[in-house]
Design a protein around this motif. Sequence first.
Motif: not given
Length: 361
Positions: A169, A176-177, A198
Amino acid sequence: MPTEHHVTLPSGTLRLTVERELQPLSDLVKYAVRENPKRGFLFVSTVLGKHIPTLPERAAWTHQALARALPPLTWPHFIGLAETATALAEGVHAEWQALWPDVQSSYQHTTRYLTGEAVLLRFDEPHSHAPAHILHQPDGDVSGVRELVLVDDEITTGTTLTNLARAWCDLYPQVDRIILICLTSWADPAALQARVTPLLHLLSLTQGKYEFTPNPTWPSPVTPPVHGTDGVSRTHLQQSRRTASRPLTLPDMEALGLTGASRLLVLGTGEHQYPAYALARHLQDQVAQVRFSATTRSPVLPGLAMTRKLTFTDNYGDGMPNYLYNVDPDVYSDIIVVHEPGCDVPELLALLGRHARSVIL
């Protein structure tokens, strides 16, 4: 209703509280002691096909169950954790692709080996005998990936996977997830969520908590050498470390010199395990019996779940010990070792005896 299990090991006592199980815990794991002072226990999966020879259809059911449990995904990138979870992760990705063939996705696994290709990131697995993980730059463009799906065989604290998630990340903040997948999880989902930004999902066949009480009289083991000489060219390793899009040509039993009466074991080598699983599953209806397993770099003490231990020099030219657990060569009429080009396995074949041979898929 939570259930409790107490497991007595020479190194200490495990207290397990199972809060949810899709499969009974006793059907999923056995126990052993790591040859590693950092952690005195090991959950040994009976469905993974890594330390215990496993029926390919049993592993396939596991892959399918975990793939079906995934929430809707828009553009996922799957990453398997080396070395134990590479076949599990690629199997879950393959089953998920079969369910959702029109959704863009990609897959790779972490590695302990530099291939000469660009390194995307590095992170640590703190409890491991060999903590450093490498993730090479994937073949395709992953800048638009929306979901990061991380697969390991079991999650004890979740530190390794959240280390990887944070490193990814940092490079790709548009994620997003994060979905963590494993066979057995002992981590607190809220604690895992607190480590990443996230939204995080945790999927497993069994979820619970663990406590380990060390035996104060247990002598701490000395971990065998884990750093090799890097004595072999890594160019032949590039494809499998960067992508799983490589096609596999799976020969039939006649091409492998097998018969319908063959009692077959298919062995992967280290991180290169999924092709062995794929071959075993391909042959499961053609021969009388087939199981698959794999060699490993992980040192585990003999005893408990580890009834047999073969030790040999690695097949990457590093001069470090590798292991094969729970394999009695006399049980099988044929043993096929699946390995990568340039990574021959003469010492392992000699230990396995006259019924053993190797193939490159």
